[in-house]
Scaffold this active site. Structure first.
Site, PDB file in Angstrom:
ATOM      1  N   TYR A  14     -47.273 130.362  48.739  1.00 43.64           N
ATOM      2  CA  TYR A  14     -45.846 130.029  48.611  1.00 43.64           C
ATOM      3  C   TYR A  14     -45.540 128.663  49.219  1.00 43.64           C
ATOM      4  CZ  TYR A  14     -44.800 134.741  46.937  1.00 43.64           C
ATOM      5  OH  TYR A  14     -44.746 135.898  46.194  1.00 43.64           O
ATOM      6  N   SER A  68     -51.414 143.184  43.827  1.00 47.13           N
ATOM      7  CA  SER A  68     -50.239 142.714  43.109  1.00 47.13           C
ATOM      8  C   SER A  68     -50.677 142.329  41.698  1.00 47.13           C
ATOM      9  CB  SER A  68     -49.666 141.494  43.844  1.00 47.13           C
ATOM     10  OG  SER A  68     -48.503 141.033  43.202  1.00 47.13           O
ATOM     11  N   ASN A  69     -49.838 142.661  40.731  1.00 52.54           N
ATOM     12  CA  ASN A  69     -50.071 142.281  39.332  1.00 52.54           C
ATOM     13  C   ASN A  69     -51.338 142.907  38.751  1.00 52.54           C
ATOM     14  OD1 ASN A  69     -47.770 140.409  39.223  1.00 52.54           O
ATOM     15  ND2 ASN A  69     -48.969 139.221  40.681  1.00 52.54           N
ATOM     16  N   TRP A 108     -41.177 142.687  42.095  1.00 50.66           N
ATOM     17  CA  TRP A 108     -40.808 141.280  42.296  1.00 50.66           C
ATOM     18  C   TRP A 108     -39.945 140.773  41.144  1.00 50.66           C
ATOM     19  CZ3 TRP A 108     -42.714 137.469  38.918  1.00 50.66           C
ATOM     20  CH2 TRP A 108     -43.953 137.632  38.310  1.00 50.66           C
ATOM     21  N   SER A 109     -39.144 139.759  41.442  1.00 47.66           N
ATOM     22  CA  SER A 109     -38.173 139.178  40.499  1.00 47.66           C
ATOM     23  C   SER A 109     -37.301 140.241  39.829  1.00 47.66           C
ATOM     24  CB  SER A 109     -38.877 138.320  39.443  1.00 47.66           C
ATOM     25  OG  SER A 109     -39.390 137.145  40.020  1.00 47.66           O
ATOM     26  N   LEU A 135     -31.225 136.409  34.513  1.00 45.18           N
ATOM     27  CA  LEU A 135     -30.187 137.388  34.165  1.00 45.18           C
ATOM     28  C   LEU A 135     -28.795 136.746  34.159  1.00 45.18           C
ATOM     29  CD1 LEU A 135     -30.544 140.426  33.673  1.00 45.18           C
ATOM     30  CD2 LEU A 135     -30.024 140.803  36.072  1.00 45.18           C
TER      31      LEU A 135
HETATM   32  N1  LIG Z   1     -46.487 139.123  43.578  1.00 42.97           N
HETATM   33  C1  LIG Z   1     -46.116 138.140  42.799  1.00 42.97           C
HETATM   34  O1  LIG Z   1     -46.879 137.668  41.943  1.00 42.97           O
HETATM   35  C2  LIG Z   1     -44.744 137.573  42.955  1.00 42.97           C
HETATM   36  C3  LIG Z   1     -44.252 136.662  42.013  1.00 42.97           C
HETATM   37  C4  LIG Z   1     -42.952 136.164  42.173  1.00 42.97           C
HETATM   38  C5  LIG Z   1     -42.170 136.590  43.265  1.00 42.97           C
HETATM   39  N2  LIG Z   1     -42.709 137.459  44.174  1.00 42.97           N
HETATM   40  C6  LIG Z   1     -41.904 137.898  45.348  1.00 42.97           C
HETATM   41  O2  LIG Z   1     -40.672 138.425  44.905  1.00 42.97           O
HETATM   42  C7  LIG Z   1     -39.610 137.773  45.571  1.00 42.97           C
HETATM   43  C8  LIG Z   1     -38.379 137.775  44.705  1.00 42.97           C
HETATM   44  O3  LIG Z   1     -38.643 137.060  43.485  1.00 42.97           O
HETATM   45  P1  LIG Z   1     -37.525 136.126  42.887  1.00 42.97           P
HETATM   46  O4  LIG Z   1     -37.134 135.122  43.895  1.00 42.97           O
HETATM   47  O5  LIG Z   1     -37.985 135.658  41.562  1.00 42.97           O
HETATM   48  O6  LIG Z   1     -36.329 137.222  42.762  1.00 42.97           O
HETATM   49  P2  LIG Z   1     -35.050 137.278  41.841  1.00 42.97           P
HETATM   50  O7  LIG Z   1     -34.014 137.973  42.633  1.00 42.97           O
HETATM   51  O8  LIG Z   1     -35.401 137.823  40.511  1.00 42.97           O
HETATM   52  O9  LIG Z   1     -34.634 135.760  41.602  1.00 42.97           O
HETATM   53  C9  LIG Z   1     -34.118 134.972  42.631  1.00 42.97           C
HETATM   54  C10 LIG Z   1     -33.494 133.757  41.970  1.00 42.97           C
HETATM   55  O10 LIG Z   1     -32.332 134.188  41.296  1.00 42.97           O
HETATM   56  C11 LIG Z   1     -31.217 133.421  41.767  1.00 42.97           C
HETATM   57  N3  LIG Z   1     -30.081 134.334  41.896  1.00 42.97           N
HETATM   58  C12 LIG Z   1     -29.996 135.442  42.674  1.00 42.97           C
HETATM   59  N4  LIG Z   1     -28.789 136.027  42.552  1.00 42.97           N
HETATM   60  C13 LIG Z   1     -28.106 135.266  41.690  1.00 42.97           C
HETATM   61  C14 LIG Z   1     -26.795 135.348  41.156  1.00 42.97           C
HETATM   62  N5  LIG Z   1     -25.973 136.347  41.514  1.00 42.97           N
HETATM   63  N6  LIG Z   1     -26.403 134.397  40.272  1.00 42.97           N
HETATM   64  C15 LIG Z   1     -27.249 133.403  39.920  1.00 42.97           C
HETATM   65  N7  LIG Z   1     -28.511 133.256  40.398  1.00 42.97           N
HETATM   66  C16 LIG Z   1     -28.922 134.191  41.269  1.00 42.97           C
HETATM   67  C17 LIG Z   1     -31.619 132.889  43.122  1.00 42.97           C
HETATM   68  O11 LIG Z   1     -30.967 131.667  43.393  1.00 42.97           O
HETATM   69  P3  LIG Z   1     -30.192 131.442  44.801  1.00 42.97           P
HETATM   70  O12 LIG Z   1     -31.235 131.295  45.863  1.00 42.97           O
HETATM   71  O13 LIG Z   1     -29.418 130.194  44.530  1.00 42.97           O
HETATM   72  O14 LIG Z   1     -29.317 132.639  44.995  1.00 42.97           O
HETATM   73  C18 LIG Z   1     -33.115 132.691  42.965  1.00 42.97           C
HETATM   74  O15 LIG Z   1     -33.379 131.422  42.406  1.00 42.97           O
HETATM   75  C19 LIG Z   1     -40.185 136.383  45.920  1.00 42.97           C
HETATM   76  O16 LIG Z   1     -39.518 135.754  46.980  1.00 42.97           O
HETATM   77  C20 LIG Z   1     -41.581 136.769  46.309  1.00 42.97           C
HETATM   78  O17 LIG Z   1     -41.599 137.237  47.648  1.00 42.97           O
HETATM   79  C21 LIG Z   1     -43.957 137.968  44.036  1.00 42.97           C
END
Ligand SMILES: NC(=O)c1ccc[n+]([C@@H]2O[C@H](COP(=O)([O-])OP(=O)(O)OC[C@H]3O[C@@H](n4cnc5c(N)ncnc54)[C@H](OP(=O)(O)O)[C@@H]3O)[C@@H](O)[C@H]2O)c1
Length: 305
Positions: free
Chosen positions: A57, A162-163, A214-215, A222
């Site tokens: 990260y 993961s994955n 995740w995500s 969305l």
């Molecule tokens: N294992 C893996 O391969 C893998 C891969 C990817 C992620 N992950 C983990 O999963 C965690 C979460 O993933 P993610 O960050 O992709 O989660 P997510 O919640 O799907 O996406 C977060 C993104 O959405 C935006 N967002 C959130 N709420 C919003 C809203 N109400 N309106 C508009 N935009 C909004 C955020 O921007 P703002 O910050 O501006 O709110 C941020 O850029 C990561 O931090 C990581 O720890 C793991």
């Protein structure tokens, strides 16, 4: 309010909403140590006691930033559980030997990465280590040997993946013998439903293992006004919001994931305080069956088959 949950028999107990740190340093200006201390304290106040990170990260910089927080405030370390991941090597200062992006879940790499993570995070143990992605060029027995060595040495308290697809999970578990993989962290959201169909969630449910999602907001897609499925989903949410005490769209999207019968533990990825607070409410939402299917249909753009 997030609640503590145990992932499986002999598994770790974490909060059912976890704070993800993939985007931790993305804001401009970059958050200071004081900013991060403040954010981590808020997480604890909200009941979010688990942090999800990974070696890669921030192109190998986020673990060090978290470590700076624990260095500044050593009392915070023991109040959190730490999940980290290893096995993705991308050319950068952090990986001088990588000529191109590749996976490496060899025994040596898993052990070396984890020892580096321990140093960077300023901790003596990782609560849960995940192999970030299946390494197609490595025998599962070697990956299992690396995880087992770290478990035996007490450097990691639990191991998972993961994955992974179900067959990959089954193979690695076979090679782990009595040590059980405690989770599979996978992408799940209204815009990414593959695990519903490819057997991943069914396998975890059968094994009584909680998935990690995740995500859950599809990385923010969305909320993209150009995303037609996202627009349909949010319109559908408007029609059900009153039944969930006026919950915001993001909380409802998390709840859709968390109400799957395998009960995924979900990872929050926003850097915004208000959004963390809103998403932290998702664990309390008991979604009605027909609302769950209404969101499925809105996402797909058609009724169930
Ligand atoms: N294992 C893996 O391969 C893998 C891969 C990817 C992620 N992950 C983990 O999963 C965690 C979460 O993933 P993610 O960050 O992709 O989660 P997510 O919640 O799907 O996406 C977060 C993104 O959405 C935006 N967002 C959130 N709420 C919003 C809203 N109400 N309106 C508009 N935009 C909004 C955020 O921007 P703002 O910050 O501006 O709110 C941020 O850029 C990561 O931090 C990581 O720890 C793991």
């Amino acid at each position: 309010m997030p609640n503590p949950v145990t992932f499986c028999t002999n598994g770790p107990t974490f909060s059912d909403l976890i704070y993800g740190t993939w985007r931790l340093l993305d804001d401009d200006p970059r958050p200071t140590v004081e900013d991060l201390v403040e954010r981590f304290e808020l997480l604890l106040e909200l009941g979010i006691t688990t942090l999800d990170t990974a070696e890669i990260y921030g192109l190998y910089t986020v673990e060090a930033a978290i470590g700076e927080v624990f260095q500044a405030r050593p009392d915070l370390r023991d109040r959190f559980q730490i999940v980290t991941k290893c096995g993705i090597d991308v050319p950068s200062d952090g990986k001088p030997n990588a000529r191109l992006p590749h996976y490496n879940a060899s025994r040596e790499n898993i052990v070396a990465c984890t020892e580096k993570s321990l140093q960077l995070l300023h901790t003596d143990r990782i609560d849960l280590l995940l192999v970030h992605r299946p390494d197609w060029f490595e025998r599962a027995s070697e990956t299992a040997a690396g995880l087992t060595q770290l478990l035996t040495e007490g450097k990691i308290l639990h191991a998972g993946v993961s994955n992974y697809l179900p067959g990959q999970f089954e193979l690695l578990q076979y090679e782990m013998g009595e040590r059980n993989l405690v989770t599979n962290q996978i992408e799940i959201s209204l815009l990414h439903m593959d695990p519903l169909y490819d057997g991943t969630l069914a396998q975890l449910e059968q094994l009584y293992i909680r998935p990690m999602a995740w995500s859950p907001l599809a990385g923010g897609r969305l909320f993209d006004p150009e995303n037609e499925a996202g627009v349909r989903i949010r319109k559908c949410m408007d029609e059900m919001r009153d039944r969930y005490e006026g919950a915001d769209d993001d909380a409802l999207a998390f709840a859709w994931v968390m109400n799957h019968p395998s009960r995924p533990v979900s990872i929050i990825g926003t850097n915004k305080i208000d959004r963390i607070k809103s998403q932290a409410k998702a664990g309390d939402i008991q979604m009605d069956r027909q609302d769950w299917y209404a969101l499925w249909s809105a996402a797909k753009g058609h009724p169930i088959p």
